[in-house]
Design a protein around this motif. Structure first.
Motif, PDB file in Angstrom:
ATOM      1  N   ALA A 414      24.304 -33.168 -76.850  1.00 20.69           N
ATOM      2  CA  ALA A 414      25.009 -33.665 -78.035  1.00 20.69           C
ATOM      3  C   ALA A 414      26.144 -32.720 -78.362  1.00 20.69           C
ATOM      4  N   GLY A 416      29.403 -32.245 -81.554  1.00 19.89           N
ATOM      5  CA  GLY A 416      29.977 -32.722 -82.799  1.00 19.89           C
ATOM      6  C   GLY A 416      31.046 -31.770 -83.299  1.00 19.89           C
ATOM      7  N   GLU A 440      29.806 -40.404 -88.354  1.00 15.16           N
ATOM      8  CA  GLU A 440      28.658 -39.535 -88.631  1.00 15.16           C
ATOM      9  C   GLU A 440      27.865 -39.388 -87.331  1.00 15.16           C
ATOM     10  N   PRO A 441      27.537 -38.134 -86.902  1.00 19.94           N
ATOM     11  CA  PRO A 441      27.027 -37.915 -85.542  1.00 19.94           C
ATOM     12  C   PRO A 441      25.635 -38.476 -85.268  1.00 19.94           C
ATOM     13  N   VAL A 442      24.821 -38.735 -86.262  1.00 22.45           N
ATOM     14  CA  VAL A 442      23.449 -39.173 -86.021  1.00 22.45           C
ATOM     15  C   VAL A 442      23.357 -40.695 -85.952  1.00 22.45           C
ATOM     16  N   THR A 474      21.383 -31.558 -89.468  1.00 25.09           N
ATOM     17  CA  THR A 474      20.922 -32.941 -89.346  1.00 25.09           C
ATOM     18  C   THR A 474      21.056 -33.437 -87.914  1.00 25.09           C
ATOM     19  N   HIS A 475      22.186 -33.113 -87.300  1.00 24.68           N
ATOM     20  CA  HIS A 475      22.386 -33.505 -85.904  1.00 24.68           C
ATOM     21  C   HIS A 475      21.355 -32.823 -85.001  1.00 24.68           C
ATOM     22  N   GLU A 478      17.924 -34.479 -85.345  1.00 21.03           N
ATOM     23  CA  GLU A 478      17.821 -35.759 -84.649  1.00 21.03           C
ATOM     24  C   GLU A 478      17.693 -35.550 -83.148  1.00 21.03           C
TER      25      GLU A 478
END
Length: 685
Positions: A414, A416, A440-442, A474-475, A478
């Motif tokens: 991932a 971001g 938003e990355p998620v 948060t990213h 996830e």
């Protein structure tokens, strides 16, 4: 009275009394007592400065320095009042004026001036400069020390309590040296005030003696000058002791021993230096004209002390010790097996930051990313049932600016952005705001990076505003949820098994090594984590695995047996306020799927026409997306034999749509149907 009561009442009362002393006349007996207290306090402070092992052990010194300075000046004012009014200021001042300086005003003035020069020019200026440099270097070193503490914490070398203690110590050290930088000005001002007060006493006493008391000029000079010099000396000696204490504190390096022990220990390691010094002093005794006895006594004593020192304390390492120390200081060679093995090691979970994102981890500028990551590990442990590995946070100069990357076992999974000075606004009506449009990355929601100063802008009232650290954590959360099954290693499973064995030994005895091996248990737990099933209830999971393991060790069968044991907990995890939104299969479609179910080496699969399967997947994804837009998080339910094949069929198109079997639905939940999957044409085998 308890010490706490003395500190809370007695110390403030004493400070107020110091101010009162400057206004209220004191009797000579009380002044003598207070002068003795002043000298005693200065001696005590000097001894404490010698005995502390590190400056922070005497952290109250800057405030105490101010109090002692005010106390000394208050005594000067009281003594001046008595000298000018009565021509007598007590036995202590009279003794210093007559006995200490031999009753000679010239000798007294010379000694007083010498003490002032020693204190003001030598000690005070030096201590002030050292305090200033120490404060500057301590403040400059704070970010590096904080990052070193964070690195030790993230690598597991220290726990959170030790990291918190070290951070507090670094902060206290900076505060102490900053306070000492200012407190050293008190000492300098005290020396100047002593000169001024003594000059005023001399002039004032001469005027009072000649004009008011009608004394001769010689008698007035003899009386008031000796008293003024005595007052100056009795105040200047404690001031000199305090100045020495200040210099000792600010020049004290942090060691494990007090100054006296360090002095003897470090001199005791210099056997050769003492021998050379003793020989040089003895050589001076041979020079014609110099007295021989003093130099012979001192030189012989130094040589005798040097001879009594043990040879191992000379501080001269052997060639082997020198080579070993050099090798240790240089560290392992880049071509050594240890260095190569260290470079080969792949971290399970890494967070890499571009060079302009380092402020996220620098606590001195408000960066709290590392603290949030630590809290995230605890939250995910309770949510997933496993302790995720330590997140290795490091900078990567190869990353583009504003970018962070998350790696799993060395592979980037991932990426971001978290631009400095920005906040992420998530919403639909953001066109009027300045910033950079993004996703938003998620969840891929529409968002925009806007300047942080617009946080309270009216245009953000309907939007969700998230700071940069929250975006990254948060990213990361996830990613960990999605790949938790890849983070569960064999050692982690062994630790979980040992944890259950400590409380439920029979359950573990029935589970492993027969009928199941540790690897088979690992694959079953990984299958549960792959569908985001919490594995905290290991006792019931192990019981289900051991029962299923006596029949078959097929990984899919083991995972489904564990799901059956956890059924109510699985459905309850997706419910909100006891209500579970569900998507069901059309009965005819479900029947056709059951008929198309086949068994293979990798478990059951559906033998469907590709076009038919595509329509099924698209319809299920459409219903799930429509429910999510209404703010619902649905699950798809089907017959137990179809659950795993349907889940594998939908995994690519609807990765966030859980698939549950009917037996897994808890009896206490209220089911709300939000859609039915229907496909127009029948499948072809």
């Amino acid at each position: 009275m308890k010490s706490s009561r003395v500190g809370q009442i007695g110390i403030p009362a004493a400070i107020i009394s110091i101010v009162v002393m400057m206004v209220v006349p004191l009797p000579t007996m009380l002044l003598d007592l207070l002068l003795a207290v002043n000298i005693t306090g200065a001696v005590l402070i000097l001894l404490v400065s010698l005995y502390v092992t590190k400056p922070l052990d005497f952290a109250v010194f800057p405030s105490l320095l101010l109090i002692m300075t005010m106390f000394r000046l208050a005594l000067n004012v009281s003594a001046t009042r008595l000298v000018l009014l009565n021509g007598f200021a007590g036995k202590v001042i009279e003794s210093f004026g007559h006995f200490v300086v031999g009753g000679s005003i010239v000798v007294g003035l010379v000694i007083f001036v010498i003490l002032i020069v020693i204190q003001f020019v030598v000690i005070t200026n030096g201590a002030g400069r050292v305090a200033e440099v120490a404060a500057r270097f301590t403040l400059d070193a704070m970010p590096g020390k904080q990052m070193a503490i964070d690195a030790d914490l993230n690598s597991g070398l220290i726990d959170e309590d030790e990291a918190r203690r070290r951070r507090q110590e670094v902060s206290q050290e900076a505060d102490f040296y900053g306070a000492m930088d200012g407190a050293s000005k008190f000492v300098k001002g005290d020396a100047i005030a002593a000169i001024v007060i003594t000059v005023v006493n001399l002039l004032g006493g001469f005027i009072v003696g000649v004009v008011q008391r009608h004394q001769s000029m010689g008698e007035a000079i003899s009386t008031y000058s000796l008293l003024s010099v005595g007052d100056g000396l009795v105040s200047q000696i404690p001031a000199l002791l305090i100045s020495i204490s200040t210099g000792l504190i600010v020049t004290r390096a942090t060691t494990e021993r007090d100054m006296g022990s360090d002095l003897l220990h470090q001199f005791g390691q210099q056997r050769r230096a003492l021998q050379v010094a003793g020989s040089a002093i003895l050589f001076l005794a041979l020079i014609p004209g110099l007295p021989k006895l003093p130099f012979m006594l001192v030189g012989g004593s130094v040589l005798l002390i040097a001879q009594r020192l043990p040879k191992q304390s000379t501080g001269e390492p052997t060639p082997a010790e020198t080579e070993a120390a050099a090798a240790a200081a240089a560290g392992p060679s880049p071509d050594s097996p240890e260095a190569i093995a260290n470079d080969m090691r792949v971290e399970p979970l890494e967070l890499e930051l571009a060079y302009d994102l380092i402020d996220l981890v620098d606590s001195t500028v408000g960066g709290d990313l590392l603290d949030r990551v630590k809290a995230l590990r605890r939250k995910l442990a309770l949510e997933l049932g496993i302790v995720i590995p330590l997140v290795r946070t490091r900078d990567n100069l190869d990353l583009p600016p504003r970018t962070y990357a998350i790696k799993l076992h060395g592979v980037e999974v991932a990426r971001g952005e978290a631009p400095a000075g920005m906040i992420l606004a998530i919403g639909d009506d953001l066109a009027s705001l300045p910033g950079t449009v993004t996703k938003e990355p998620v969840f891929g929601l529409d968002a925009k990076w806007v300047p942080a100063e617009l946080r309270r802008h009216p245009g953000l009232t309907s939007a969700t505003v998230v700071d940069r650290s929250s975006v990254v954590t948060t990213h990361l959360a996830e990613v960990v949820r999605t790949h938790a099954h890849q983070l569960l290693g064999r050692e982690d499973v062994k630790a979980l098994v040992d944890m259950v064995k400590a409380t439920h030994p029979v359950v573990v005895e029935e589970l492993t090594p027969t009928p199941l091996t540790l690897g088979e248990v690992q694959r079953a737990l990984q299958a549960l984590l792959a569908e985001r099933i919490c594995i905290r209830d290991l006792v019931r999971i192990f019981e289900a695995l051991s029962a299923r393991g006596r029949v078959s060790t097929d990984p899919d069968g083991l995972a489904e047996a564990a799901r059956a044991a956890l059924g109510p907990a699985i459905s309850a995890a997706h419910a909100v306020d006891g209500k579970l939104p569900v998507i069901t299969l059309d009965p005819l479609l479900e029947q056709n799927l059951l008929e198309s179910l086949r068994s293979g080496e990798n478990g059951g699969f559906l033998m469907l026409d590709p076009m038919y399967a595509e329509r099924l997947v698209l319809e299920a994804a459409r219903l799930a997306e429509a429910a999510e837009q209404r703010g619902e998080a649905p699950v798809l339910v089907c017959a137990a034999p179809l659950r795993l094949p349907v889940r594998r069929l939908l995994e690519a198109a609807a990765p966030r749509l859980p698939v549950l079997a009917y037996p897994e639905l808890g009896g206490s939940l209220t089911l709300t149907t939000v859609g039915v999957v229907e496909v127009a044409h029948a499948p072809t085998a």
